[in-house]
Scaffold this active site. Structure first.
Site, PDB file in Angstrom:
ATOM      1  N   LYS A  11      -5.458  16.144  -7.754  1.00 22.97           N
ATOM      2  CA  LYS A  11      -4.915  15.864  -9.082  1.00 22.97           C
ATOM      3  C   LYS A  11      -4.288  17.113  -9.704  1.00 22.97           C
ATOM      4  O   LYS A  11      -3.274  17.031 -10.411  1.00 22.97           O
ATOM      5  CB  LYS A  11      -6.005  15.300  -9.990  1.00 22.97           C
ATOM      6  CG  LYS A  11      -6.379  13.850  -9.669  1.00 22.97           C
ATOM      7  CD  LYS A  11      -5.200  12.907  -9.855  1.00 22.97           C
ATOM      8  CE  LYS A  11      -5.604  11.448  -9.771  1.00 22.97           C
ATOM      9  NZ  LYS A  11      -4.465  10.527  -9.992  1.00 22.97           N
ATOM     10  N   ASN A  64       0.874   6.146 -10.952  1.00 19.19           N
ATOM     11  CA  ASN A  64      -0.468   5.945 -11.496  1.00 19.19           C
ATOM     12  C   ASN A  64      -1.516   5.640 -10.434  1.00 19.19           C
ATOM     13  O   ASN A  64      -2.703   5.918 -10.630  1.00 19.19           O
ATOM     14  CB  ASN A  64      -0.434   4.807 -12.519  1.00 19.19           C
ATOM     15  CG  ASN A  64      -1.822   4.365 -12.926  1.00 19.19           C
ATOM     16  OD1 ASN A  64      -2.519   5.043 -13.689  1.00 19.19           O
ATOM     17  ND2 ASN A  64      -2.259   3.220 -12.410  1.00 19.19           N
ATOM     18  N   TYR A  78     -10.921  15.577  -5.248  1.00 21.96           N
ATOM     19  CA  TYR A  78     -10.196  14.861  -6.304  1.00 21.96           C
ATOM     20  C   TYR A  78      -9.569  15.854  -7.286  1.00 21.96           C
ATOM     21  O   TYR A  78      -8.415  15.689  -7.689  1.00 21.96           O
ATOM     22  CB  TYR A  78     -11.155  13.923  -7.025  1.00 21.96           C
ATOM     23  CG  TYR A  78     -10.503  13.000  -8.022  1.00 21.96           C
ATOM     24  CD1 TYR A  78      -9.655  11.980  -7.599  1.00 21.96           C
ATOM     25  CD2 TYR A  78     -10.754  13.121  -9.393  1.00 21.96           C
ATOM     26  CE1 TYR A  78      -9.065  11.116  -8.511  1.00 21.96           C
ATOM     27  CE2 TYR A  78     -10.163  12.270 -10.307  1.00 21.96           C
ATOM     28  CZ  TYR A  78      -9.327  11.273  -9.867  1.00 21.96           C
ATOM     29  OH  TYR A  78      -8.728  10.418 -10.776  1.00 21.96           O
ATOM     30  N   ASP A 128       0.850  -1.190   0.000  1.00 22.54           N
ATOM     31  CA  ASP A 128       0.000   0.000   0.000  1.00 22.54           C
ATOM     32  C   ASP A 128       0.886   1.240   0.000  1.00 22.54           C
ATOM     33  O   ASP A 128       1.509   1.564   1.013  1.00 22.54           O
ATOM     34  CB  ASP A 128      -0.900  -0.016   1.239  1.00 22.54           C
ATOM     35  CG  ASP A 128      -1.857   1.170   1.291  1.00 22.54           C
ATOM     36  OD1 ASP A 128      -1.804   2.025   0.381  1.00 22.54           O
ATOM     37  OD2 ASP A 128      -2.642   1.245   2.249  1.00 22.54           O
ATOM     38  N   ILE A 129       0.954   1.942  -1.133  1.00 20.91           N
ATOM     39  CA  ILE A 129       1.828   3.114  -1.202  1.00 20.91           C
ATOM     40  C   ILE A 129       1.287   4.287  -0.397  1.00 20.91           C
ATOM     41  O   ILE A 129       1.953   5.319  -0.275  1.00 20.91           O
ATOM     42  CB  ILE A 129       2.092   3.563  -2.650  1.00 20.91           C
ATOM     43  CG1 ILE A 129       0.806   4.036  -3.334  1.00 20.91           C
ATOM     44  CG2 ILE A 129       2.780   2.480  -3.449  1.00 20.91           C
ATOM     45  CD1 ILE A 129       1.081   4.897  -4.537  1.00 20.91           C
TER      46      ILE A 129
END
Length: 268
Positions: A158, A89, A154, A62-63
């Site tokens: 992003k 990604n 979000y 889990d990054i």
């Protein structure tokens, strides 16, 4: 950039856009490690990618956690013997009105979509510098270019990832590490299954394979950015710059239907 024999780490590489990118890369002769949280998905995806003598490995971690990031990078370096390309990604989304999104969901998006790529890139820089011909690819979103209602957090994370990439590209200019930012539009991936919005609400979807092909071609050409969505998206981006109120009015008319369609959109 010539991709043959390049050593690549793709986070979120067991499904969706990440897996499609990995498929393209092994097809070009690259050596690829995919990362993801689910052991069974990593195992099956690596089996597919490594068929016919292609070189692919996986790491289940889990990054979003310090240990997961450390293990992902350590295992990738061990498998590949170095690193030439890092593709950030992995991501998560929770749509809906801001006040309806929990603090835990907000923190999850910030951690996985923004903090993790920054910290993983930071940790990978020594290996990338050693390559001499390296690249960082950040997969942002079209919503980073045109903020949409009910995607406030979000859009914010992003957009942050996109500006991080732009600043990093300039910071590393002339040092052998290029930075590319990708802006996918609506894409047919598992992440989008709980989104019920269609083309009439601005959510046309293209195959993940098409998005991946465009990103890999951008890598080969050393471009700064890859923006999906065609002429319609390009016109919206231009309009958002010169007359943002026009888009405000357009979204106002779509709000009730859009809120209903995306209220359950969650992939965290």
């Amino acid at each position: 950039m010539e991709l043959k024999n390049k050593r690549v780490l793709v986070t979120g590489g067991s499904s969706g856009i990440g897996l499609a990118i990995a498929r393209c890369l092994v097809g070009e002769g690259a050596k690829v490690v995919i990362g993801g949280r689910r052991v069974e998905m990593i195992t099956s995806s690596v089996a597919e990618l490594s068929a016919n003598g292609r070189q692919a490995w996986g790491v289940a971690a889990d990054i979003g956690t310090p240990d997961g990031r450390a293990r992902t990078l350590t295992d990738a370096l061990a498998s590949l013997g170095g690193l030439d390309i890092l593709i950030n990604n992995a991501g998560g989304v929770r749509a809906g009105r801001l006040e309806a999104i929990s603090e835990a969901e907000i923190e999850s998006m910030i951690t996985v979509d923004l903090l993790a790529p920054i910290l993983l890139t930071r940790a990978a820089l020594p290996a990338l510098r050693a390559s001499g011909d390296a690249m960082v690819v950040n997969v942002a979103s079209g919503i980073a270019l045109i903020g949409a209602p009910f995607y406030t957090v979000y859009a914010g994370v992003k957009a942050g990832l996109a500006r991080f990439g732009e600043a990093l590209r300039r910071e590393l200019k002339g040092e052998g590490i290029h930075v590319l930012t990708a802006y996918p539009g609506g894409t047919d991936t598992p992440m989008m299954r709980s989104n019920r919005a269609g083309p009439e609400l601005g959510f046309s979807r293209e195959p993940a394979s098409d998005v991946a092909k465009a990103i890999v071609e951008g890598m080969q050409s050393n471009v700064f950015e890859v923006i999906r969505g065609g002429e319609a998206r390009a016109k919206m981006i231009a309009l958002n710059q010169v007359d943002p109120q026009a888009l405000d009015k357009r979204f106002l008319g779509l709000k009730p239907a859009l809120e209903e369609a995306v209220n359950d959109h969650c992939a965290l």
